[in-house]
Design a protein around this motif. Structure first.
Motif, PDB file in Angstrom:
ATOM      1  N   THR A 160       0.971  -0.899  -0.169  1.00 26.82           N
ATOM      2  CA  THR A 160       0.021   0.247   0.044  1.00 26.82           C
ATOM      3  C   THR A 160       1.333   1.350  -0.095  1.00 26.82           C
ATOM      4  O   THR A 160       0.686   2.099  -0.547  1.00 26.82           O
ATOM      5  CB  THR A 160      -0.661  -0.268   1.320  1.00 26.82           C
ATOM      6  OG1 THR A 160      -1.729  -1.598   1.380  1.00 26.82           O
ATOM      7  CG2 THR A 160      -1.793   1.344   0.741  1.00 26.82           C
ATOM      8  N   LEU A 161       2.141   1.259   0.776  1.00 28.60           N
ATOM      9  CA  LEU A 161       2.305   2.707   1.020  1.00 28.60           C
ATOM     10  C   LEU A 161       3.478   2.910  -0.519  1.00 28.60           C
ATOM     11  O   LEU A 161       3.678   3.914  -0.800  1.00 28.60           O
ATOM     12  CB  LEU A 161       4.018   2.061   2.288  1.00 28.60           C
ATOM     13  CG  LEU A 161       3.374   1.966   3.804  1.00 28.60           C
ATOM     14  CD1 LEU A 161       4.304   1.844   4.383  1.00 28.60           C
ATOM     15  CD2 LEU A 161       2.917   3.298   3.698  1.00 28.60           C
ATOM     16  N   LYS A 162       3.818   1.547  -1.218  1.00 25.00           N
ATOM     17  CA  LYS A 162       4.518   1.723  -2.379  1.00 25.00           C
ATOM     18  C   LYS A 162       3.449   2.568  -2.974  1.00 25.00           C
ATOM     19  O   LYS A 162       3.499   3.140  -4.606  1.00 25.00           O
ATOM     20  CB  LYS A 162       5.232   0.095  -2.529  1.00 25.00           C
ATOM     21  CG  LYS A 162       6.535  -0.041  -2.008  1.00 25.00           C
ATOM     22  CD  LYS A 162       6.738  -1.215  -2.722  1.00 25.00           C
ATOM     23  CE  LYS A 162       8.908  -0.688  -3.085  1.00 25.00           C
ATOM     24  NZ  LYS A 162       8.791  -2.102  -3.948  1.00 25.00           N
ATOM     25  N   ALA A 163       2.205   1.472  -3.433  1.00 26.53           N
ATOM     26  CA  ALA A 163       1.026   1.963  -4.227  1.00 26.53           C
ATOM     27  C   ALA A 163       0.684   3.787  -4.507  1.00 26.53           C
ATOM     28  O   ALA A 163       1.027   4.423  -5.576  1.00 26.53           O
ATOM     29  CB  ALA A 163       0.057   1.397  -4.016  1.00 26.53           C
ATOM     30  N   PHE A 164       1.053   4.035  -2.972  1.00 26.82           N
ATOM     31  CA  PHE A 164       0.834   5.332  -2.458  1.00 26.82           C
ATOM     32  C   PHE A 164       2.298   6.190  -2.671  1.00 26.82           C
ATOM     33  O   PHE A 164       2.191   7.592  -2.246  1.00 26.82           O
ATOM     34  CB  PHE A 164       0.103   6.156  -1.268  1.00 26.82           C
ATOM     35  CG  PHE A 164      -0.980   5.717  -0.915  1.00 26.82           C
ATOM     36  CD1 PHE A 164      -2.216   6.384  -1.596  1.00 26.82           C
ATOM     37  CD2 PHE A 164      -0.968   4.408  -0.562  1.00 26.82           C
ATOM     38  CE1 PHE A 164      -3.148   6.554  -1.648  1.00 26.82           C
ATOM     39  CE2 PHE A 164      -3.099   4.241  -0.975  1.00 26.82           C
ATOM     40  CZ  PHE A 164      -4.083   5.102  -1.216  1.00 26.82           C
ATOM     41  N   GLY A 165       3.115   5.622  -3.178  1.00 30.11           N
ATOM     42  CA  GLY A 165       4.247   6.687  -3.941  1.00 30.11           C
ATOM     43  C   GLY A 165       5.566   6.334  -2.853  1.00 30.11           C
ATOM     44  O   GLY A 165       6.576   7.040  -3.311  1.00 30.11           O
ATOM     45  N   LEU A 207       1.411  -0.187 -10.491  1.00 25.90           N
ATOM     46  CA  LEU A 207       1.756  -1.894  -9.638  1.00 25.90           C
ATOM     47  C   LEU A 207       2.330  -2.705 -10.669  1.00 25.90           C
ATOM     48  O   LEU A 207       3.116  -3.020  -9.527  1.00 25.90           O
ATOM     49  CB  LEU A 207       0.800  -1.518  -9.102  1.00 25.90           C
ATOM     50  CG  LEU A 207      -0.476  -0.962  -7.741  1.00 25.90           C
ATOM     51  CD1 LEU A 207      -1.457  -1.252  -7.452  1.00 25.90           C
ATOM     52  CD2 LEU A 207       0.671   0.102  -6.789  1.00 25.90           C
ATOM     53  N   ARG A 230       3.047   8.601  -7.160  1.00 24.54           N
ATOM     54  CA  ARG A 230       3.386   9.325  -5.667  1.00 24.54           C
ATOM     55  C   ARG A 230       2.206  10.289  -6.083  1.00 24.54           C
ATOM     56  O   ARG A 230       1.895  11.238  -5.110  1.00 24.54           O
ATOM     57  CB  ARG A 230       4.943   9.907  -5.459  1.00 24.54           C
ATOM     58  CG  ARG A 230       4.710  10.606  -4.068  1.00 24.54           C
ATOM     59  CD  ARG A 230       5.942  10.587  -3.866  1.00 24.54           C
ATOM     60  NE  ARG A 230       6.901  11.197  -4.229  1.00 24.54           N
ATOM     61  CZ  ARG A 230       8.350  10.652  -3.508  1.00 24.54           C
ATOM     62  NH1 ARG A 230       8.538  10.262  -2.872  1.00 24.54           N
ATOM     63  NH2 ARG A 230       9.450  11.101  -4.966  1.00 24.54           N
TER      64      ARG A 230
END
Ligand SMILES: Nc1ncnc2c1ncn2[C@@H]1O[C@H](COP(=O)(O)OP(=O)(O)O)[C@@H](O)[C@H]1O
Ligand SMILES: [Mg+2]
Lengths: 788, 244
Positions: free
Chosen positions: A299-304, B67, B95
């Motif tokens: 999730t953290l990666k999905a958000f950048g 992703l 991001r």
């Protein structure tokens, strides 16, 4: 990334039990490291300051008697800086109310000026006035043992004359930090003392006016001690020189150096074990954390959040756990270091202790620990960071199980379902199971080496005083004495057996290697002193030829039976002869060279002379006999065996027990850290599975069996492996600690095995208790609700 | 790399996918999740991707959101080729441009509602305050609750707040109501609709629930890894009018 930092703190709180268990193992590693090194460093620092302030000499020599004028010639030898001559003589002491034999060494202080070398360190009072007749300063340990203070009187017998001396000061000397009476192996502060006295009265008593029998010197910068020693030996030869030696061979200094070297070894061995276990635990725990947080990472990666951000996050977590262990370890280590250094200070008559915690030690503790922690977690952190977000979002695939080897071998029917689950679980992750077993084994081995040291010492006592030396008393003569003296000894009331021997100071050499020691001439038909080989069989002494302690032969001189060694006698007419080595013995204390007494007498071109006698006496008659012998002119000293043994035990107990206590405590940390963390991780991995079983109607006991049965099985496997590691580690330490002073035999009692295994089982029991409580809180509904 | 563009000048193409193929190599068998998908998403629209379970919806969305990578084919985001972007560029893309909403909310359990949103807003510039975003989804009163203290629908609204707080250009929602009952599902869809309407965020919602398609501007049907049909919805319903 403040939110992530908050997550970090909460994760840390959530896993506090595991973090604390890892922290404890880290504390073990860091504290043993800091303890050993800081104690070593502080003692070495204190020692060097003490040596230089008291002008501890660099070369020493004893001789029979030389005119004082020789001192000037010694001073002109190339390489010699300062020279000081002394008169040193044995003395017998009467302490009111203390019946045991008390002997001492009288050491002269210069007649006109202040001492220039080996200056006594005054603890209280003053040094004797240069020309006083009856003033002495006594060594602190001796004064403490009997409660002497300046102003007290001391009754002594000097050369058969009773005298009363006045104690004016209490002092210490770098020369006698480890002071042992002649004929003994260990310090005995109650029965042996050092007494400083004005040169003139001492010289008069021993007919040494205008002469000396001891010389010590310092060297000019860059001078070689070997060359100075050779020249000094040549000069002293005519005066009965007993062979000069460098500070490195000075007995007290030798012992100190050996002890310090052992501390250094400890500083390596223990931390390596602790830190590798800590690294393994971090690996397991962080690995599991990453697995449970894989969707959070995704999730953290999905958000950048980048791969680097994620890696940093987990590294921070590792650093937080490590930092706590480090900080606590440094504090605990410094505390233990001070304690350990104090034990040494008291044991070795240090005048003071300059304790310091070198920043360099802290820095290396920090870097070594961080390196171990990061190495341990590298793999888990990399896996976390490299996890592709799409992948992480999906639940972890169900683990692949298969029928275990045991089942495939056709034993399926023998096991119940839960037992089969245990076996399959272990077989699925064999390396992890193996590492868990190794971790616990290391804990077991640390516990073993702690007790091994006690066992080994117990054995040394038993060997030395139970098998090898069976006498009740030893009588030492001041100089070679006709053998018939034996009869006057055996006529003494209460003496049941006597056994005499000749001791000849000599330098043994083979090739370029040599050792200064005493050759012991023994007689046949001995029943008090046995010379034994490794299998405890009596080694026969050949008609002509030497029997050497194995360590002396192999490690120090490099000779084997059949080779001939050069024996350079350091007394009398100083003959030099070649003697073949006939056999070797196994002895744990000191190093010895034996030959037949008459053969030795013959080589010395003397009649049947002896230097000492062993006595077996009727029970309880020792002190009586001692009193009779005390005033005999030729008797230099008497050692009573009983007291030697108790002395030995006391000494070993103090120093070793401190270390033993510390390492046993820390070994327990490892055991608990490994068992607890492994069980907690297993619980986290299998919570769903176990909850499902509960839902299906399994009892709490049954699921506890599945979880703890696995840990129990690994624990049981760890114990025998731990024994193997323990033996290996003990053998390593025994090897590392070998010196001519003593060799520690590899003896491990069954009780040591039992105790180590017991502590491992206890850690398992504690863990089982903690896990049982966790299982009670297993929330069936919640567990089944979570995704995956 | 990619310039943010939030002006509403429809129909501008946000995503242009061509010939997208995804094959999962499972050793013995190969799973064809996508078999040559062509697709355009336009700025500001709310698209529903409808298809049965296993039809490749999540795979498609994951590739669009950077992703996952495609086996073949291209994805252009405002003309930039995502299928050729590096790991670092994809991270920056996610991001700065994309907000995700997942079926299982995927909140960080150890962070409160406010902190979950903050975790995302603090790594971008120009984001809303977390409180503001939570207000927008009707969660202003539950700022300091941990996920475990919230119901499924509430957790999903926090997840939406987290996704919209950074004012992303696109919002990708994978079965956002999949784990919720219809009543709660509608509340969640209202939050999505609000974000789409008020922030003009291009929104793609994946679902296997045909009823939800009625709130979309366009409905794209997916079956067996292929686009079946694309329909423009003439009578867009408000979430409140839906039922299933
Ligand atoms: N990581 C993966 N490995 C193997 N197969 C996968 C993987 N991800 C998805 N699949 C397969 O690809 C197909 C499409 O999956 P997915 O996109 O998740 O479908 P949907 O979201 O429409 O239910 C399914 O058959 C699924 O089993
Ligand atoms: Mg899906």
């Amino acid at each position: 990334m403040r939110a992530l930092n908050r997550k970090l703190l909460r994760d840390l709180w959530h896993m506090r039990g595991m973090a604390a268990a890892i922290g404890l193992v880290l504390v073990g590693g860091v504290s043993t490291f800091v303890m050993s090194l800081a104690a070593y460093d502080s003692l070495a620092l204190t020692l060097s300051r003490y040596y230089s302030e008291q002008h501890f000499a660099e070369v020493f020599a004893q001789l029979k008697r030389a005119p004082e004028s020789l001192a000037d010639r010694i001073a002109t030898l190339p390489g010699v800086d300062r020279v000081e001559t002394r008169v040193i003589a044995p003395v017998t002491v009467d302490v009111a109310g203390f019946d045991d034999p008390v002997t001492g060494r009288l050491v002269s202080l210069p007649e006109f000026e202040k001492p220039a070398l080996n200056v006594p360190y005054l603890k209280s009072g003053r040094l004797p006035a240069p020309r006083s007749e009856d003033e002495i300063a006594v060594s602190e340990e001796f004064a403490l043992a009997h409660g002497f203070v300046p102003g007290d009187r001391l009754d002594v017998t000097i050369k058969g004359h009773r005298e009363v001396l006045r104690i004016v000061g209490i002092a210490l000397s770098p020369e006698y930090m480890y002071a042992i009476p002649p004929g003994a192996f260990f310090p005995d502060h109650k029965r042996f003392g050092i007494f400083w006295m004005g040169r003139r009265s001492l010289a008069t008593a021993f007919e040494m006016d205008g002469a000396f029998n001891d010389v010590s010197l310092t060297l000019q910068a860059g001078a070689s001690d070997a060359e100075v020693i050779t020249r000094l030996d040549r000069l002293l030869e005519r005066y009965g020189g007993l062979g000069a030696f460098a500070r490195a061979d000075q007995f007290s200094h030798r012992f100190m150096t050996e002890e310090l070297r052992q501390l250094e070894t400890m500083a390596t061995v223990f931390p390596i074990i602790f830190l590798s276990v800590a690294a393994f635990l971090l690996n397991v725990v962080i690995g599991r954390l990453v697995a449970t947080e894989r969707d959070q990472i995704a999730t953290l990666k999905a958000f950048g959040y980048s791969t680097g951000d994620i890696a940093v996050h987990y590294v921070k977590l590792v650093l937080a756990i490590t930092a706590m262990g480090l900080a606590a370890g440094i504090v605990v280590g410094a505390f233990f270091a001070r304690g350990l250094a104090a034990v040494y200070r008291d044991f070795y008559s240090f005048p003071y202790l300059e304790f310091r915690l070198e920043p360099g030690i802290v820095a290396s503790a920090v870097s070594v620990t961080l390196a171990a922690a990061l190495a341990g977690t590298l793999w888990a952190v990399r896996r976390a960071a490299a996890l592709s977000p799409a992948e992480g979002m999906r639940p972890e695939p169900p683990p692949v199980y298969r029928a275990t080897l045991l089942e495939r071998l056709g034993l399926r029917g023998r096991f119940s379902e839960p037992t089969r689950m245990i076996f399959r679980h272990i077989e699925r992750r064999p390396y992890k199971a193996l590492l868990t077993v190794i971790g616990m084994s290391l804990a077991c081995s640390i516990l073993m080496i702690t007790n091994f040291q006690e066992d080994a010492i117990e054995y040394m006592v038993e060997y030395q005083y139970g098998l090898s030396q069976r006498e009740d008393m030893t009588v030492l003569f001041t100089e070679p004495t006709p053998r018939r003296a034996r009869y006057s000894l055996s006529r003494l009331d209460g003496v049941e057996q006597t056994e005499v021997y000749r001791l000849v100071p000599a330098r043994l050499s083979f090739g370029h290697r040599s050792h200064r020691m005493a050759v012991r001439g023994v007689e046949d038909g001995r029943s008090l002193q046995h010379i034994l080989d490794a299998d405890l069989r009596e080694v026969p002494i050949p008609e002509a030829g030497l029997v050497l302690t194995g360590y002396l032969a192999t490690d120090m001189l490099g000779v084997a039976p059949g080779d001939s060694v050069t024996v350079e006698v350091l007394e009398g007419s100083r003959p030099v002869f070649q003697v073949p080595v006939a056999a070797v013995t196994s002895e744990y204390l000191g190093v010895h060279a034996y030959m037949k007494r008459d053969a030795l007498n013959e080589l010395m071109r003397e009649g049947p002379a002896i230097s000492a006698a062993y006595l077996a006496v009727a029970e309880g008659r020792e002190n009586e006999i001692y009193r009779e012998l005390k005033d005999t002119p030729r008797v230099a000293g008497t050692v009573i065996r009983e007291t030697a043994i108790s002395q030995f035990r006391e000494m070993m107990d103090e120093t070793i027990l401190y270390f033993a206590f510390v390492t046993a405590l820390l070994g327990g940390f490892i055991a608990f850290g490994v068992v607890y963390n492994s069980a907690r991780v297993a619980l986290s991995e299998r919570a769903r599975e176990l909850a499902s079983l509960r839902v299906l109607g399994f009892t709490k006991g049954e699921i506890a069996y599945i979880l703890l049965g696995e840990m129990g099985l690994l624990t049981l496997a760890a114990i025998p492996l731990g024994f193997v590691f323990g033996i290996g580690l003990s053998a390593f330490l025994a090897h590392a600690f070998r010196s001519d002073l003593y060799r520690v035999p590899l003896i491990i009692h069954p009780s040591t095995y039992a105790l180590s295994a017991g502590i491992i089982l206890l850690s398992f029991a504690l863990t089982a208790f903690a896990i049982w409580r966790n299982l009670s809180r297993l929330d069936l509904i919640e567990v089944l609700k979570t995704r995956e | 790399m990619i310039q943010s563009d939030r002006q509403v000048t429809p129909p501008r193409t946000v995503f242009h996918a061509h010939g997208l193929t995804k094959v999962y190599d499972m050793g013995e068998i190969q799973v064809h999740a996508l078999r040559g998908v062509d697709l355009d998403l336009y700025s500001g629209e709310l698209v529903v991707l409808l298809g049965p379970s296993g039809s490749g919806k999540s795979t498609l969305l994951n590739i669009l959101g950077g992703l996952d990578s495609a086996t073949a084919g291209t994805v252009l985001y405002h003309g930039h080729e995502l299928t050729r972007a590096s790991e670092k560029e994809l991270t920056e893309f996610r991001r700065d441009h994309v907000g995700f909403v997942f079926q299982f909310y995927n909140l960080i359990p150890s962070l409160t509602a406010r902190e979950n949103v903050a975790a995302v807003t603090e790594i971008v510039s120009g984001a809303m305050r977390p409180e503001e975003a939570l207000e927008l989804v009707g969660m202003g009163a539950r700022l300091d609750h941990f996920p475990a203290q919230l119901s499924g629908g509430e957790q999903q609204r926090v997840a939406i707040a987290r996704a919209i707080a950074k004012r992303p250009a696109v919002l990708l929602c994978d079965e956002p109501t999949g784990a919720l009952d219809s009543e709660t599902g509608i509340v969640v869809l209202e939050a999505l609709e609000t974000a789409n309407r008020e922030l003009g965020t291009t929104t793609a919602v994946i679902t296997h629930n045909a009823a939800i398609a009625q709130m979309a501007d366009r409905v794209i049907r997916l079956a067996n890894g292929q686009i079946g049909a694309v329909e423009s919805n003439q009578h867009k319903l408000a979430p409140a009018e839906l039922s299933w």
